[in-house]
Design a protein around this motif. Sequence first.
Motif, PDB file in Angstrom:
ATOM      1  N   ALA A  82      29.380  37.905  46.300  1.00  0.00           N
ATOM      2  CA  ALA A  82      30.215  38.119  45.482  1.00  0.00           C
ATOM      3  C   ALA A  82      30.056  38.492  43.998  1.00  0.00           C
ATOM      4  O   ALA A  82      31.046  39.392  43.528  1.00  0.00           O
ATOM      5  N   LYS A  83      28.894  38.471  43.544  1.00  0.00           N
ATOM      6  CA  LYS A  83      28.641  38.727  42.174  1.00  0.00           C
ATOM      7  C   LYS A  83      28.582  40.461  42.133  1.00  0.00           C
ATOM      8  O   LYS A  83      29.117  41.070  41.145  1.00  0.00           O
ATOM      9  N   SER A  86      31.963  41.803  42.460  1.00  0.00           N
ATOM     10  CA  SER A  86      32.671  41.611  41.163  1.00  0.00           C
ATOM     11  C   SER A  86      32.192  42.469  40.027  1.00  0.00           C
ATOM     12  O   SER A  86      32.899  43.162  39.134  1.00  0.00           O
ATOM     13  N   PHE A  90      34.814  44.914  38.226  1.00  0.00           N
ATOM     14  CA  PHE A  90      35.125  44.559  36.868  1.00  0.00           C
ATOM     15  C   PHE A  90      34.336  45.085  35.698  1.00  0.00           C
ATOM     16  O   PHE A  90      34.924  45.372  34.762  1.00  0.00           O
ATOM     17  N   ALA A 104      42.021  38.444  38.879  1.00  0.00           N
ATOM     18  CA  ALA A 104      40.831  38.265  38.746  1.00  0.00           C
ATOM     19  C   ALA A 104      40.015  37.260  39.307  1.00  0.00           C
ATOM     20  O   ALA A 104      39.264  37.325  39.988  1.00  0.00           O
ATOM     21  N   GLY A 108      37.659  36.507  42.414  1.00  0.00           N
ATOM     22  CA  GLY A 108      36.376  35.904  42.421  1.00  0.00           C
ATOM     23  C   GLY A 108      36.455  34.778  43.520  1.00  0.00           C
ATOM     24  O   GLY A 108      35.172  34.741  44.185  1.00  0.00           O
ATOM     25  N   PHE A 111      35.888  36.342  46.782  1.00  0.00           N
ATOM     26  CA  PHE A 111      34.644  36.855  47.075  1.00  0.00           C
ATOM     27  C   PHE A 111      33.601  35.953  47.513  1.00  0.00           C
ATOM     28  O   PHE A 111      32.762  36.275  48.397  1.00  0.00           O
TER      29      PHE A 111
END
Length: 127
Positions: A82-83, A86, A90, A104, A108, A111
Amino acid sequence: MDLILENLAAIDDKLSQRHIDLDPNGYFIIYVDRAEGLIHAKHFTNIIDDRGLAVDPETGKVIPARGKVERTHTTVFSGRTAKELSVKIFEETQPCPVTQLDHAAYLGREFVRAEVALVTGQEYIQD
């Protein structure tokens, strides 16, 4: 423990029914590819009309919220976590395809859900 999980699920279910304003920069379809070990997020552009509905910029037709829609994505973002996904969306993409903070935050959350499904083998269905 089961009661706590049921209460948390009820909160999430109720919040999933609330009204949200759509992001004028578009929306994402998120899915898990187990063979590749990746989370994918397809980005689609849209226009928000005066009624607050998402409209296909090419056809001018309202994009239905349910059912199959035949549209071509503008970009596919992929990540193992997920990170990572992201950061790609972003921080590394200019201009950022997301213009609203609530969008957003939603991405998050999704994700993370997709990452958990990928790691645990559970099915992932986007909320």
